[in-house]
Design an enzyme around this catalytic site. Structure first.
Site, PDB file in Angstrom:
ATOM      1  N   SER A 151       0.855  -1.188   0.000  1.00  0.00           N
ATOM      2  CA  SER A 151       0.000   0.000   0.000  1.00  0.00           C
ATOM      3  C   SER A 151       0.886   1.231   0.000  1.00  0.00           C
ATOM      4  CB  SER A 151      -0.896   0.006   1.246  1.00  0.00           C
ATOM      5  OG  SER A 151      -1.544   1.251   1.409  1.00  0.00           O
ATOM      6  N   TYR A 164      -2.162  -0.557  10.152  1.00  0.00           N
ATOM      7  CA  TYR A 164      -2.139  -0.884   8.726  1.00  0.00           C
ATOM      8  C   TYR A 164      -0.798  -0.491   8.098  1.00  0.00           C
ATOM      9  CZ  TYR A 164      -3.757  -0.782   3.835  1.00  0.00           C
ATOM     10  OH  TYR A 164      -3.907  -0.976   2.479  1.00  0.00           O
TER      11      TYR A 164
END
Length: 331
Positions: A151, A164
């Site tokens: 990501s 995350y």
């Protein structure tokens, strides 16, 4: 012979495994691979979701896929997934490690358990998948391909997404390290770093602190076309990068810009992120624990509500299209 000589970049006739393949981006990647002629196995924890996903792909004319229930946090289950796939399909040529969770909250509203969950699912899942898949990929006559879905949050830390980001940073390091070590064995490893995408993931994400306001900003940004990317287009570009054995791909213009600026001026980007964080909700009024986005029906009012509603609506439509919600049962 299971494989024949092929045009460079062609994936026809190859066997592929996609973890986290029952919904969202994983579902689209599985469908893209199947449309390109791969024998695809999609794996996830929920058997019902997997069944719906297989039906969706077949209805859309992308071909039939094999399904496998697997929790990527469990090493034994991941090893069993690749053993059974190799036996059923004659080997494994392409693997996409996509399984993930999203927790959105200020750090004051979460604890070590949320970090452990993120690391176990995303980094642990990518690690277990890589280690179990590599022996099979090294034996692929076509030359194995492994893709780890990271990501932009794994290239620079994102406020209110710290668990995350930490897990995705680890995935980025794993992908880069494996790429350097596996090249001599004929296995390519692609690090994939998407920015915001319209996958409908806001319904599956968990929100803490002022959960309603956290949900509002996340769902709006993830659904707004100017800052997020069409998920189908993202899946197509990811599969193309895997086919071409690219070592790294960063998706969305905003993601590329953030990656470039962070590389050139990391201190400045960190300071700007700190300024942006001040506009995000604080932990005051925390309701205790995390709430699934799909369970948050209240919406905050105020400036920007129309924009939030627009972005959220686009994301809601993506959620239905990409198997992010169970179908409603009729009485």
């Amino acid at each position: 012979m299971r494989k024949q000589s092929r045009t460079a970049g062609s994936l026809a006739g190859l066997t592929a495994v996609v973890t986290g393949g029952s919904r969202g981006l994983g579902l689209l990647i599985g469908g893209e691979l199947a449309a390109r002629g791969c024998a695809v196995t999609i794996a996830a924890r929920d058997a019902d979701e997997l069944s719906r996903a297989a039906d969706l792909l077949e209805e859309r004319g992308q071909g039939s896929v094999r399904t496998a229930v697997c929790d990527v946090r469990e090493r034994d289950e991941v090893e069993a997934l690749f053993t059974s796939t190799a036996q059923a399909c004659g080997g494994v040529d392409i693997v996409v490690a996509n399984a993930g969770v999203i927790e959105v909250a200020p750090v004051d509203a979460i604890g070590a358990d949320e970090f452990d969950e993120a690391m176990g699912t995303m980094f642990g899942g990518a690690l277990h998948t890589s280690l179990a898949a590599l022996p099979h990929l090294r034996r692929s006559p076509a030359g194995g391909r492994l893709a780890l879905i990271g990501s932009i949050g794994g290239l620079l830390a994102v406020p209110h997404l710290l668990p995350y980001s930490c897990a995705k940073y680890a995935v980025a390091a794993l992908a880069e390290g494996l790429h350097t070590e596996e090249a001599q064995r004929g296995v390519s490893v692609t690090a994939v770093h998407p920015g915001l995408m319209r996958t409908g993931s806001h319904g599956q994400a968990e929100f803490g602190g002022d959960a309603r306001r956290e949900f509002a900003w996340f769902s709006a940004l993830a659904g707004t076309p100017l800052v997020s990317m069409d998920a189908e287009r993202a899946a197509s570009r990811i599969v193309a990068a895997v086919a071409r054995r690219r070592p790294r791909i960063v998706l969305t213009p905003a993601g590329k810009a953030a990656d470039l600026l962070h590389g050139i001026a990391p201190v400045t980007v960190t300071r700007l992120s700190g300024i942006a964080a001040r506009a995000l909700p604080d932990a005051d009024g925390a309701e205790g624990g995390l709430r699934k986005g799909r369970d948050i029906t209240e919406r905050p009012r105020g400036v920007g509500e129309r924009l939030r509603a627009w972005g959220s609506a686009l994301n809601d439509r993506a959620a239905v299209r990409l198997n992010q919600h169970a179908p409603k049962t009729r009485p």
